[in-house]
Enzyme design. Structure first.
Site, PDB file in Angstrom:
ATOM      1  N   ASP A 125       3.953 -65.296  -7.317  1.00  0.00           N
ATOM      2  CA  ASP A 125       5.203 -64.535  -7.225  1.00  0.00           C
ATOM      3  C   ASP A 125       5.129 -63.412  -8.251  1.00  0.00           C
ATOM      4  O   ASP A 125       5.078 -63.667  -9.454  1.00  0.00           O
ATOM      5  CB  ASP A 125       6.382 -65.478  -7.514  1.00  0.00           C
TER       6      ASP A 125
ATOM      7  N   ARG B 247       3.897 -65.936   0.333  1.00  0.00           N
ATOM      8  CA  ARG B 247       3.796 -66.788   1.518  1.00  0.00           C
ATOM      9  C   ARG B 247       2.359 -67.268   1.705  1.00  0.00           C
ATOM     10  O   ARG B 247       1.467 -66.889   0.945  1.00  0.00           O
ATOM     11  CB  ARG B 247       4.320 -66.076   2.768  1.00  0.00           C
TER      12      ARG B 247
ATOM     13  N   GLY C  53       0.566 -59.394   3.944  1.00  0.00           N
ATOM     14  CA  GLY C  53       1.432 -58.476   4.676  1.00  0.00           C
ATOM     15  C   GLY C  53       0.669 -57.533   5.590  1.00  0.00           C
ATOM     16  O   GLY C  53      -0.551 -57.637   5.750  1.00  0.00           O
TER      17      GLY C  53
ATOM     18  N   TYR D 286      15.683 -48.590  -0.483  1.00  0.00           N
ATOM     19  CA  TYR D 286      14.207 -48.599  -0.471  1.00  0.00           C
ATOM     20  C   TYR D 286      13.669 -47.266  -1.005  1.00  0.00           C
ATOM     21  O   TYR D 286      12.789 -47.238  -1.876  1.00  0.00           O
ATOM     22  CB  TYR D 286      13.748 -48.842   0.968  1.00  0.00           C
TER      23      TYR D 286
ATOM     24  N   ASP E  83      -0.179 -63.921  -2.586  1.00  0.00           N
ATOM     25  CA  ASP E  83       1.085 -63.653  -1.886  1.00  0.00           C
ATOM     26  C   ASP E  83       2.046 -64.782  -2.194  1.00  0.00           C
ATOM     27  O   ASP E  83       1.638 -65.858  -2.647  1.00  0.00           O
ATOM     28  CB  ASP E  83       0.855 -63.555  -0.358  1.00  0.00           C
TER      29      ASP E  83
ATOM     30  N   GLY F 190       0.601 -59.394  -2.443  1.00  0.00           N
ATOM     31  CA  GLY F 190       1.216 -59.095  -1.140  1.00  0.00           C
ATOM     32  C   GLY F 190       0.133 -58.985  -0.077  1.00  0.00           C
ATOM     33  O   GLY F 190       0.261 -58.234   0.892  1.00  0.00           O
TER      34      GLY F 190
ATOM     35  N   LYS G  71      11.540 -46.523  -4.396  1.00  0.00           N
ATOM     36  CA  LYS G  71      10.209 -45.904  -4.360  1.00  0.00           C
ATOM     37  C   LYS G  71      10.167 -44.668  -5.256  1.00  0.00           C
ATOM     38  O   LYS G  71       9.189 -44.421  -5.952  1.00  0.00           O
ATOM     39  CB  LYS G  71       9.825 -45.535  -2.925  1.00  0.00           C
TER      40      LYS G  71
HETATM   41  P1  NAD Z   1       4.848 -56.413   4.269  1.00  0.00           P
HETATM   42  O1  NAD Z   1       6.300 -56.786   4.183  1.00  0.00           O
HETATM   43  O2  NAD Z   1       4.142 -56.566   5.550  1.00  0.00           O
HETATM   44  O3  NAD Z   1       4.036 -57.214   3.170  1.00  0.00           O
HETATM   45  C1  NAD Z   1       4.529 -57.431   1.866  1.00  0.00           C
HETATM   46  C2  NAD Z   1       3.975 -58.765   1.401  1.00  0.00           C
HETATM   47  O4  NAD Z   1       4.489 -59.001   0.079  1.00  0.00           O
HETATM   48  C3  NAD Z   1       4.408 -59.947   2.270  1.00  0.00           C
HETATM   49  O5  NAD Z   1       3.286 -60.686   2.699  1.00  0.00           O
HETATM   50  C4  NAD Z   1       5.301 -60.765   1.357  1.00  0.00           C
HETATM   51  O6  NAD Z   1       5.205 -62.166   1.568  1.00  0.00           O
HETATM   52  C5  NAD Z   1       4.778 -60.374  -0.019  1.00  0.00           C
HETATM   53  N1  NAD Z   1       5.774 -60.610  -1.069  1.00  0.00           N
HETATM   54  C6  NAD Z   1       7.110 -60.429  -0.995  1.00  0.00           C
HETATM   55  N2  NAD Z   1       7.678 -60.777  -2.149  1.00  0.00           N
HETATM   56  C7  NAD Z   1       6.691 -61.179  -2.979  1.00  0.00           C
HETATM   57  C8  NAD Z   1       6.659 -61.663  -4.307  1.00  0.00           C
HETATM   58  N3  NAD Z   1       7.776 -61.809  -5.014  1.00  0.00           N
HETATM   59  N4  NAD Z   1       5.463 -61.972  -4.859  1.00  0.00           N
HETATM   60  C9  NAD Z   1       4.319 -61.841  -4.134  1.00  0.00           C
HETATM   61  N5  NAD Z   1       4.293 -61.399  -2.854  1.00  0.00           N
HETATM   62  C10 NAD Z   1       5.467 -61.082  -2.290  1.00  0.00           C
HETATM   63  O7  NAD Z   1       4.751 -54.916   3.734  1.00  0.00           O
HETATM   64  P2  NAD Z   1       3.620 -53.839   4.042  1.00  0.00           P
HETATM   65  O8  NAD Z   1       4.032 -53.078   5.247  1.00  0.00           O
HETATM   66  O9  NAD Z   1       2.273 -54.457   3.997  1.00  0.00           O
HETATM   67  O10 NAD Z   1       3.833 -52.853   2.809  1.00  0.00           O
HETATM   68  C11 NAD Z   1       3.055 -52.937   1.631  1.00  0.00           C
HETATM   69  C12 NAD Z   1       3.478 -51.820   0.708  1.00  0.00           C
HETATM   70  O11 NAD Z   1       3.316 -50.549   1.370  1.00  0.00           O
HETATM   71  C13 NAD Z   1       4.953 -51.858   0.292  1.00  0.00           C
HETATM   72  O12 NAD Z   1       5.089 -51.382  -1.010  1.00  0.00           O
HETATM   73  C14 NAD Z   1       5.617 -50.888   1.239  1.00  0.00           C
HETATM   74  O13 NAD Z   1       6.785 -50.342   0.697  1.00  0.00           O
HETATM   75  C15 NAD Z   1       4.542 -49.841   1.376  1.00  0.00           C
HETATM   76  N6  NAD Z   1       4.676 -49.043   2.603  1.00  0.00           N
HETATM   77  C16 NAD Z   1       4.494 -49.620   3.834  1.00  0.00           C
HETATM   78  C17 NAD Z   1       4.644 -48.856   4.985  1.00  0.00           C
HETATM   79  C18 NAD Z   1       4.448 -49.446   6.355  1.00  0.00           C
HETATM   80  O14 NAD Z   1       4.709 -48.752   7.364  1.00  0.00           O
HETATM   81  N7  NAD Z   1       3.983 -50.688   6.467  1.00  0.00           N
HETATM   82  C19 NAD Z   1       4.974 -47.506   4.871  1.00  0.00           C
HETATM   83  C20 NAD Z   1       5.196 -46.956   3.617  1.00  0.00           C
HETATM   84  C21 NAD Z   1       5.011 -47.731   2.477  1.00  0.00           C
HETATM   85  N1  SER Z   2       7.352 -48.017   7.364  1.00  0.00           N
HETATM   86  C1  SER Z   2       8.235 -48.020   6.242  1.00  0.00           C
HETATM   87  C2  SER Z   2       9.614 -48.377   6.628  1.00  0.00           C
HETATM   88  O1  SER Z   2       9.988 -48.076   7.745  1.00  0.00           O
HETATM   89  C3  SER Z   2       8.224 -46.676   5.566  1.00  0.00           C
HETATM   90  O2  SER Z   2       8.078 -46.877   4.227  1.00  0.00           O
HETATM   91  O3  SER Z   2      10.312 -48.921   5.828  1.00  0.00           O
END
Ligand code: NAD
Ligand code: SER
Length: 313
Positions: free
Chosen positions: A54, A38, A13, A144, A36, A10, A148
């Site tokens: 994937d 993508r 992201g 979600y 990733d 991932g 988690k």
């Molecule tokens: P994001 O959606 O920006 O990035 C996730 C990435 O995973 C994407 O690039 C997507 O293409 C990739 N992905 C999706 N399906 C996939 C698959 N089957 N195989 C491989 N890659 C795949 O998410 P993020 O904000 O970077 O979050 C990363 C982690 O942190 C997640 O577990 C999310 O729940 C957690 N998180 C994020 C936030 C936040 O505010 N961003 C807050 C709390 C927790």
């Molecule tokens: N930033 C995240 C969301 O809003 C929190 O896990 O889903």
């Protein structure tokens, strides 16, 4: 000492891009494989190896781990809160099966460490709203949050039963300028900066008085690395650690932006994401992370806003 070889799943992201770049500084570019579903993010191009992967394809993931001599996995692939409510089955499937695939492979291949983020979304309407503690009532109301919370207990189980050294943080909403957020309820706190600079106004999908826990990305990356570098015997939480950065409402962040962009205006058109936000705490108590591995945030609302605007400009 065995050389570490890290796989980030991932990596394109919001967190993945910055975490991959930070890990490459620690372990060396060639020793951090970005992956990733993508295409490779522009900011990663030329900085180290990238594979298309994937996480749901366990056999291919296993092959990559063996072929690349991976010793640590950072699993960031997930569906976030807002997108998850639109497609609950997909969110459950990816968020659970992706984690179980990684944990199984970590056990079989005796990986040194695994990182998997949880979220403040584990908390629900019955959790304390202010300074929500590490251990409290947890009854999430989004798919979600449910995924988690279940994931946290799978991590705890794999640590207790198989000795997999998996570590986790319950991130608040993350604010960043390098890569775009991917379908969360806290995304407004990133969008607002882009719209303020481009149009001088923002239409917010949450009400003006909706307080949520937030964190600036440099703090989130530092927290992740500090947790992963902490001695194992200091960690008393093997589900996931609360960490706090700041807490603010749309009205407060708008006022802070107005200090830098006079004339900036905001209006409010709450949508389905308001219910998600209402179910979460307003602020987080992270004293256990502070005691166990010394966590302390550096950015408050004022410092984060100034830095965001400087970098986006
Ligand atoms: P994001 O959606 O920006 O990035 C996730 C990435 O995973 C994407 O690039 C997507 O293409 C990739 N992905 C999706 N399906 C996939 C698959 N089957 N195989 C491989 N890659 C795949 O998410 P993020 O904000 O970077 O979050 C990363 C982690 O942190 C997640 O577990 C999310 O729940 C957690 N998180 C994020 C936030 C936040 O505010 N961003 C807050 C709390 C927790
Ligand atoms: N930033 C995240 C969301 O809003 C929190 O896990 O889903």
């Amino acid at each position: 000492m065995t050389k570490e070889k890290v796989l980030v799943i991932g990596a394109s992201g919001q967190i993945g891009v910055e975490l991959t770049l930070a890990l490459r500084k620690i372990y060396g570019n060639a020793n951090v494989v970005a992956s990733d579903l993508r295409e490779e993010n522009e900011l990663l191009k030329g900085s180290g190896p990238y594979v298309s992967l994937d996480v749901m394809n366990k056999e291919m993931l296993h092959v990559q781990v063996i072929r690349q001599n991976i010793t640590q996995i950072y699993l960031l692939a997930a569906i976030l809160s807002a997108t998850g409510e639109k497609n609950p089955n997909l969110a459950w499937h990816l968020n659970m099966q992706g984690l179980l695939n990684v944990l199984d492979i970590a056990r079989e291949e005796k990986l040194h460490k695994v990182y998997w983020p949880s979220s403040i979304a584990v908390f629900g309407p019955t959790s304390p709203k202010k300074n929500c503690p590490q251990r409290t009532i947890i009854e999430p109301s989004t798919v979600y949050g449910i995924s988690k919370y279940a994931g946290e207990f799978w991590c705890n189980y794999f640590f207790g039963r198989y000795g997999v050294d998996v570590r986790s943080i319950r991130y608040p909403g993350l604010i960043s300028y390098k890569s775009a957020p991917g379908g969360g309820t806290t995304d407004y706190a990133v969008e607002i900066f882009h719209d303020a600079l481009e149009d001088g106004k923002y239409s917010c999908f949450l009400q003006e008085d909706t307080y949520l826990p937030m964190m600036y990305m440099p703090d989130a990356i530092r927290a992740t690395i500090e947790l992963m570098e902490a001695p194992s015997d200091r960690l008393t939480v093997r589900t996931s650690y609360n960490v706090a950065g700041m807490s603010f409402s749309p009205k407060e962040i708008a006022a802070e932006i107005t200090q830098h962009i006079p004339g900036f205006t905001i209006d409010y058109k709450p949508d389905y994401r308001q219910n998600i936000a209402n179910s979460w705490p307003e602020s987080i108590d992270d004293s256990v992370a502070g005691a166990d591995w010394g966590w302390k945030p550096e950015y408050d609302l004022a410092r984060m806003t100034k830095d965001m605007l400087t970098n986006l400009r």
